[in-house]
Enzyme design. Structure first.
Site, PDB file in Angstrom:
ATOM      1  N   LEU A 197       5.129 -10.641  -2.244  1.00 39.07           N
ATOM      2  CA  LEU A 197       3.690 -10.683  -2.568  1.00 39.07           C
ATOM      3  C   LEU A 197       2.860 -11.346  -1.472  1.00 39.07           C
ATOM      4  CD1 LEU A 197       3.768 -11.533  -6.415  1.00 39.07           C
ATOM      5  CD2 LEU A 197       3.745  -9.285  -5.318  1.00 39.07           C
ATOM      6  N   SER A 236       6.316   3.156  13.080  1.00 43.11           N
ATOM      7  CA  SER A 236       4.882   3.387  13.288  1.00 43.11           C
ATOM      8  C   SER A 236       4.658   4.141  14.584  1.00 43.11           C
ATOM      9  CB  SER A 236       4.186   2.026  13.364  1.00 43.11           C
ATOM     10  OG  SER A 236       2.900   2.170  13.882  1.00 43.11           O
ATOM     11  N   ARG A 279     -12.595  -1.312  21.551  1.00 47.20           N
ATOM     12  CA  ARG A 279     -11.725  -2.407  21.116  1.00 47.20           C
ATOM     13  C   ARG A 279     -10.549  -2.496  22.103  1.00 47.20           C
ATOM     14  NH1 ARG A 279      -9.360  -2.009  15.027  1.00 47.20           N
ATOM     15  NH2 ARG A 279      -8.155  -0.322  15.940  1.00 47.20           N
ATOM     16  N   LYS A 294       8.763  -3.083  15.536  1.00 43.12           N
ATOM     17  CA  LYS A 294       9.182  -1.750  15.059  1.00 43.12           C
ATOM     18  C   LYS A 294      10.173  -1.120  16.040  1.00 43.12           C
ATOM     19  CE  LYS A 294       6.803  -1.632  11.277  1.00 43.12           C
ATOM     20  NZ  LYS A 294       7.523  -1.773  10.004  1.00 43.12           N
ATOM     21  N   TYR A 303       3.638  -6.673  17.023  1.00 41.08           N
ATOM     22  CA  TYR A 303       3.937  -5.864  15.832  1.00 41.08           C
ATOM     23  C   TYR A 303       4.703  -4.600  16.226  1.00 41.08           C
ATOM     24  CZ  TYR A 303       3.187  -2.301  12.267  1.00 41.08           C
ATOM     25  OH  TYR A 303       3.389  -1.282  11.379  1.00 41.08           O
ATOM     26  N   PHE A 312      10.045  -0.913   3.327  1.00 43.64           N
ATOM     27  CA  PHE A 312       8.635  -1.025   3.729  1.00 43.64           C
ATOM     28  C   PHE A 312       8.264  -2.452   4.132  1.00 43.64           C
ATOM     29  CE2 PHE A 312       8.475   2.437   0.500  1.00 43.64           C
ATOM     30  CZ  PHE A 312       7.841   3.418   1.237  1.00 43.64           C
ATOM     31  N   ASN A 354      -9.198  -4.620   9.295  1.00 41.42           N
ATOM     32  CA  ASN A 354      -9.132  -4.288  10.726  1.00 41.42           C
ATOM     33  C   ASN A 354      -9.205  -2.784  10.925  1.00 41.42           C
ATOM     34  OD1 ASN A 354      -8.570  -6.969  11.702  1.00 41.42           O
ATOM     35  ND2 ASN A 354      -6.575  -6.752  10.703  1.00 41.42           N
ATOM     36  N   TYR A 357       0.826  -1.221   0.000  1.00 45.42           N
ATOM     37  CA  TYR A 357       0.000   0.000   0.000  1.00 45.42           C
ATOM     38  C   TYR A 357       0.865   1.278   0.000  1.00 45.42           C
ATOM     39  CZ  TYR A 357      -3.172   3.517   2.011  1.00 45.42           C
ATOM     40  OH  TYR A 357      -3.880   4.655   2.267  1.00 45.42           O
ATOM     41  N   ASP A 414      11.725 -13.039  -1.110  1.00 48.87           N
ATOM     42  CA  ASP A 414      11.448 -12.909   0.319  1.00 48.87           C
ATOM     43  C   ASP A 414      12.728 -12.430   1.004  1.00 48.87           C
ATOM     44  OD1 ASP A 414      10.892 -13.419   3.048  1.00 48.87           O
ATOM     45  OD2 ASP A 414       9.432 -14.944   2.440  1.00 48.87           O
ATOM     46  N   LEU A 415      12.609 -11.426   1.854  1.00 50.55           N
ATOM     47  CA  LEU A 415      13.804 -10.925   2.563  1.00 50.55           C
ATOM     48  C   LEU A 415      14.408 -12.007   3.450  1.00 50.55           C
ATOM     49  CD1 LEU A 415      12.883  -7.289   3.737  1.00 50.55           C
ATOM     50  CD2 LEU A 415      13.922  -8.031   1.606  1.00 50.55           C
TER      51      LEU A 415
HETATM   52  P1  NAD Z   1       1.626  -3.664   3.021  1.00 49.65           P
HETATM   53  O1  NAD Z   1       1.403  -4.985   3.665  1.00 49.65           O
HETATM   54  O2  NAD Z   1       0.629  -3.166   2.054  1.00 49.65           O
HETATM   55  O3  NAD Z   1       3.057  -3.650   2.314  1.00 49.65           O
HETATM   56  C1  NAD Z   1       4.144  -4.388   2.794  1.00 49.65           C
HETATM   57  C2  NAD Z   1       4.706  -5.173   1.625  1.00 49.65           C
HETATM   58  O4  NAD Z   1       5.814  -5.940   2.089  1.00 49.65           O
HETATM   59  C3  NAD Z   1       3.699  -6.155   1.028  1.00 49.65           C
HETATM   60  O5  NAD Z   1       3.617  -5.949  -0.353  1.00 49.65           O
HETATM   61  C4  NAD Z   1       4.261  -7.526   1.376  1.00 49.65           C
HETATM   62  O6  NAD Z   1       3.972  -8.468   0.363  1.00 49.65           O
HETATM   63  C5  NAD Z   1       5.742  -7.231   1.525  1.00 49.65           C
HETATM   64  N1  NAD Z   1       6.475  -8.120   2.442  1.00 49.65           N
HETATM   65  C6  NAD Z   1       6.155  -8.468   3.715  1.00 49.65           C
HETATM   66  N2  NAD Z   1       7.089  -9.291   4.216  1.00 49.65           N
HETATM   67  C7  NAD Z   1       8.022  -9.464   3.241  1.00 49.65           C
HETATM   68  C8  NAD Z   1       9.235 -10.203   3.161  1.00 49.65           C
HETATM   69  N3  NAD Z   1       9.669 -10.977   4.162  1.00 49.65           N
HETATM   70  N4  NAD Z   1       9.942 -10.158   2.010  1.00 49.65           N
HETATM   71  C9  NAD Z   1       9.514  -9.411   0.967  1.00 49.65           C
HETATM   72  N5  NAD Z   1       8.378  -8.692   0.984  1.00 49.65           N
HETATM   73  C10 NAD Z   1       7.646  -8.718   2.120  1.00 49.65           C
HETATM   74  O7  NAD Z   1       1.843  -2.608   4.199  1.00 49.65           O
HETATM   75  P2  NAD Z   1       1.866  -1.018   4.117  1.00 49.65           P
HETATM   76  O8  NAD Z   1       0.625  -0.513   4.740  1.00 49.65           O
HETATM   77  O9  NAD Z   1       2.257  -0.569   2.778  1.00 49.65           O
HETATM   78  O10 NAD Z   1       3.031  -0.733   5.153  1.00 49.65           O
HETATM   79  C11 NAD Z   1       4.372  -0.565   4.732  1.00 49.65           C
HETATM   80  C12 NAD Z   1       5.253  -0.459   5.967  1.00 49.65           C
HETATM   81  O11 NAD Z   1       4.788   0.624   6.769  1.00 49.65           O
HETATM   82  C13 NAD Z   1       5.211  -1.698   6.859  1.00 49.65           C
HETATM   83  O12 NAD Z   1       6.510  -1.904   7.384  1.00 49.65           O
HETATM   84  C14 NAD Z   1       4.255  -1.297   7.953  1.00 49.65           C
HETATM   85  O13 NAD Z   1       4.524  -1.981   9.154  1.00 49.65           O
HETATM   86  C15 NAD Z   1       4.537   0.185   8.096  1.00 49.65           C
HETATM   87  N6  NAD Z   1       3.404   0.950   8.631  1.00 49.65           N
HETATM   88  C16 NAD Z   1       2.177   0.849   8.037  1.00 49.65           C
HETATM   89  C17 NAD Z   1       1.098   1.546   8.585  1.00 49.65           C
HETATM   90  C18 NAD Z   1      -0.273   1.428   7.966  1.00 49.65           C
HETATM   91  O14 NAD Z   1      -1.247   1.789   8.638  1.00 49.65           O
HETATM   92  N7  NAD Z   1      -0.432   0.984   6.753  1.00 49.65           N
HETATM   93  C19 NAD Z   1       1.291   2.371   9.713  1.00 49.65           C
HETATM   94  C20 NAD Z   1       2.562   2.447  10.259  1.00 49.65           C
HETATM   95  C21 NAD Z   1       3.621   1.751   9.723  1.00 49.65           C
HETATM   96  N1  UDP Z   2     -12.476   1.540  14.449  1.00 45.01           N
HETATM   97  C1  UDP Z   2     -13.828   1.316  14.517  1.00 45.01           C
HETATM   98  N2  UDP Z   2     -14.365   0.330  13.744  1.00 45.01           N
HETATM   99  C2  UDP Z   2     -13.635  -0.439  12.913  1.00 45.01           C
HETATM  100  C3  UDP Z   2     -12.227  -0.196  12.826  1.00 45.01           C
HETATM  101  C4  UDP Z   2     -11.705   0.807  13.616  1.00 45.01           C
HETATM  102  O1  UDP Z   2     -14.524   1.985  15.274  1.00 45.01           O
HETATM  103  O2  UDP Z   2     -14.182  -1.337  12.253  1.00 45.01           O
HETATM  104  C5  UDP Z   2     -11.872   2.600  15.268  1.00 45.01           C
HETATM  105  C6  UDP Z   2     -10.792   2.079  16.203  1.00 45.01           C
HETATM  106  O3  UDP Z   2     -11.365   1.609  17.395  1.00 45.01           O
HETATM  107  C7  UDP Z   2      -9.929   3.314  16.375  1.00 45.01           C
HETATM  108  C8  UDP Z   2     -10.074   4.063  15.045  1.00 45.01           C
HETATM  109  O4  UDP Z   2     -11.258   3.535  14.422  1.00 45.01           O
HETATM  110  O5  UDP Z   2     -10.450   4.123  17.402  1.00 45.01           O
HETATM  111  C9  UDP Z   2      -8.906   3.850  14.108  1.00 45.01           C
HETATM  112  O6  UDP Z   2      -8.679   2.457  14.004  1.00 45.01           O
HETATM  113  P1  UDP Z   2      -7.592   1.849  13.031  1.00 45.01           P
HETATM  114  O7  UDP Z   2      -7.552   0.382  13.278  1.00 45.01           O
HETATM  115  O8  UDP Z   2      -7.860   2.333  11.660  1.00 45.01           O
HETATM  116  O9  UDP Z   2      -6.238   2.547  13.499  1.00 45.01           O
HETATM  117  P2  UDP Z   2      -5.392   2.356  14.875  1.00 45.01           P
HETATM  118  O10 UDP Z   2      -6.355   2.063  15.980  1.00 45.01           O
HETATM  119  O11 UDP Z   2      -4.473   1.245  14.624  1.00 45.01           O
HETATM  120  O12 UDP Z   2      -4.734   3.661  15.088  1.00 45.01           O
END
Ligand code: NAD
Ligand code: UDP
Length: 338
Positions: free
Chosen positions: A33, A124, A291, A152, A148, A80, A197, A11, A58-59
């Site tokens: 993937l 994160s 939650r 980080k 998780y 990422f 989620n 993403y 895969d890493l």
């Molecule tokens: P995502 O799951 O969409 O992207 C992660 C990608 O990494 C995926 O395409 C997956 O296939 C690949 N991947 C996972 N493990 C791998 C491995 N061992 N080898 C090769 N590829 C691998 O997640 P995202 O939302 O794009 O998040 C990217 C990064 O940002 C992640 O590290 C995530 O923890 C961090 N992050 C995301 C959020 C969020 O809300 N989306 C918030 C904070 C931090």
């Molecule tokens: N949340 C919700 N319903 C859902 C998913 C999330 O009410 O189906 C709420 C959750 O309790 C939180 C906020 O939306 O207060 C953001 O949740 P999310 O999981 O997107 O982010 P995070 O909690 O990890 O910051």
């Protein structure tokens, strides 16, 4: 610059690749993937007119990863790749520690071996856990509350130790708040596997009729309308933050840490309202119990990134919801399988 992007079909990675290609950087993507689809590659080409080099690796496969360092020379890496589902990490902690920590160690070992010294790492806001106050600044102490978040925080520690041991490393740790939204083309966006989620993709799937109604977790928080508050940031603003971080690394800063958010808290109900405005639909919802593990209020202090990276989020919650709606309505079932 020639850059290695791990997790570049995911993403946030895919949105960052678009910004990198549009800024004339060259990109090599490594992704296994596990949480993304190969179709993303075609979409990246459609948006940018360029096809990035891609390796399905895969890493955890150290030998194959090393080959990617032999084949190309890199000015830097954006890392990422990782597993990211909080609930799943509680169920499968060993898988999370193995994938996120071992994968990162392999990457860092390869960077050291092949003298690639610039790294941007996806951390994160969950490393902060329950904050003592808001807004959250980068010097708050770290109290991750699930495996998780622990991965980080542990990777951050590994990076700190690496930077101390080897002064030629330049590392930007970016602590994302809540990334949502999609590219304005509607061609790429968030496509979670199974029932989402997170709030934004859940609301989007209710809007397209994949899910019947939203459960709002908690309406008895001490907030403006009783629902929990988060700092939602548009994924394209976030992507641009990575480009700014790369520019910073070129000044040899050593290790630097930045919050990337908007600094503005949005409640669950405010998000629902904004999404209704964007889609012209009514989102059915019910109130449900809080939650477990949720923080009531969470938003960032982002002035450090503004001052040192010359970066600031520009897109509003209405922009975010409009872009999610465009992506979700054009791709109601997410990315097709190839
Ligand atoms: P995502 O799951 O969409 O992207 C992660 C990608 O990494 C995926 O395409 C997956 O296939 C690949 N991947 C996972 N493990 C791998 C491995 N061992 N080898 C090769 N590829 C691998 O997640 P995202 O939302 O794009 O998040 C990217 C990064 O940002 C992640 O590290 C995530 O923890 C961090 N992050 C995301 C959020 C969020 O809300 N989306 C918030 C904070 C931090
Ligand atoms: N949340 C919700 N319903 C859902 C998913 C999330 O009410 O189906 C709420 C959750 O309790 C939180 C906020 O939306 O207060 C953001 O949740 P999310 O999981 O997107 O982010 P995070 O909690 O990890 O910051």
């Amino acid at each position: 610059m020639q850059l290695l992007i791990t997790g570049g079909l995911g993403y946030i990675g895919s949105h960052t690749v678009v910004e990198l290609l549009n800024n004339n950087h060259e990109v090599v993507i490594v992704d296994n993937l596990i949480n993304s689809k190969i179709t993303v590659l075609d979409r990246l080409q459609k948006i940018t007119g360029k096809k990035p080099v891609f390796y399905q690796i895969d890493l955890l496969d150290k030998t194959k990863l090393d080959e990617v360092f032999v084949k190309h020379q890199y000015d830097g890496v954006i890392h990422f790749a990782g597993l990211k589902a909080v609930g799943e990490s509680v169920q499968k902690p060993l898988a999370y520690y193995h994938n996120n920590l071992t994968g990162t160690l392999h990457l860092l070992q390869a960077m050291q071996k092949y003298s690639v010294k610039n790294l941007v790492f996806s951390s994160s806001a969950c490393v902060y856990g329950l904050p003592a106050s808001v807004p959250i600044t980068e010097n708050f102490s770290l109290h991750p509350e699930n495996p998780y978040g622990q991965t980080k925080a542990m990777i951050e520690q590994i990076l700190q130790d690496l930077a101390v041991s080897n002064k030629s490393f330049n590392i930007a740790i970016l602590r994302y708040f809540n990334p949502i939204g999609a590219h304005t083309s509607g061609l790429i966006g968030e496509d979670p596997q199974g029932i989402p989620n997170n709030l934004a993709p859940f609301v989007a799937q209710v809007a397209v009729g994949r899910l019947a109604k939203l459960s709002i977790f908690g309406n008895d928080y001490e907030t403006v309308d009783g629902t929990a508050i988060r700092d939602y940031i548009h994924v394209v603003d976030l992507a641009i933050g990575h480009i700014k971080a790369l520019e910073k690394l070129n000044q040899n800063p050593g290790l630097v840490v930045y919050n990337l958010g908007t600094g503005k808290g949005i409640s669950v109900l405010e998000m629902v309202k904004s999404f209704e405005k964007a889609s012209g639909l009514t989102i059915p919802y019910v109130f449900a119990p809080r939650r477990p593990g949720d923080v009531p209020v969470n938003y960032a202090e982002c002035s450090k990134a503004e001052k040192e990276l010359n970066w600031k989020a520009t897109k509003s919650i209405d922009d975010m919801c409009a872009d999610i709606w465009r992506w979700q309505s054009q791709n109601p079932n997410g990315y097709p399988d190839k």
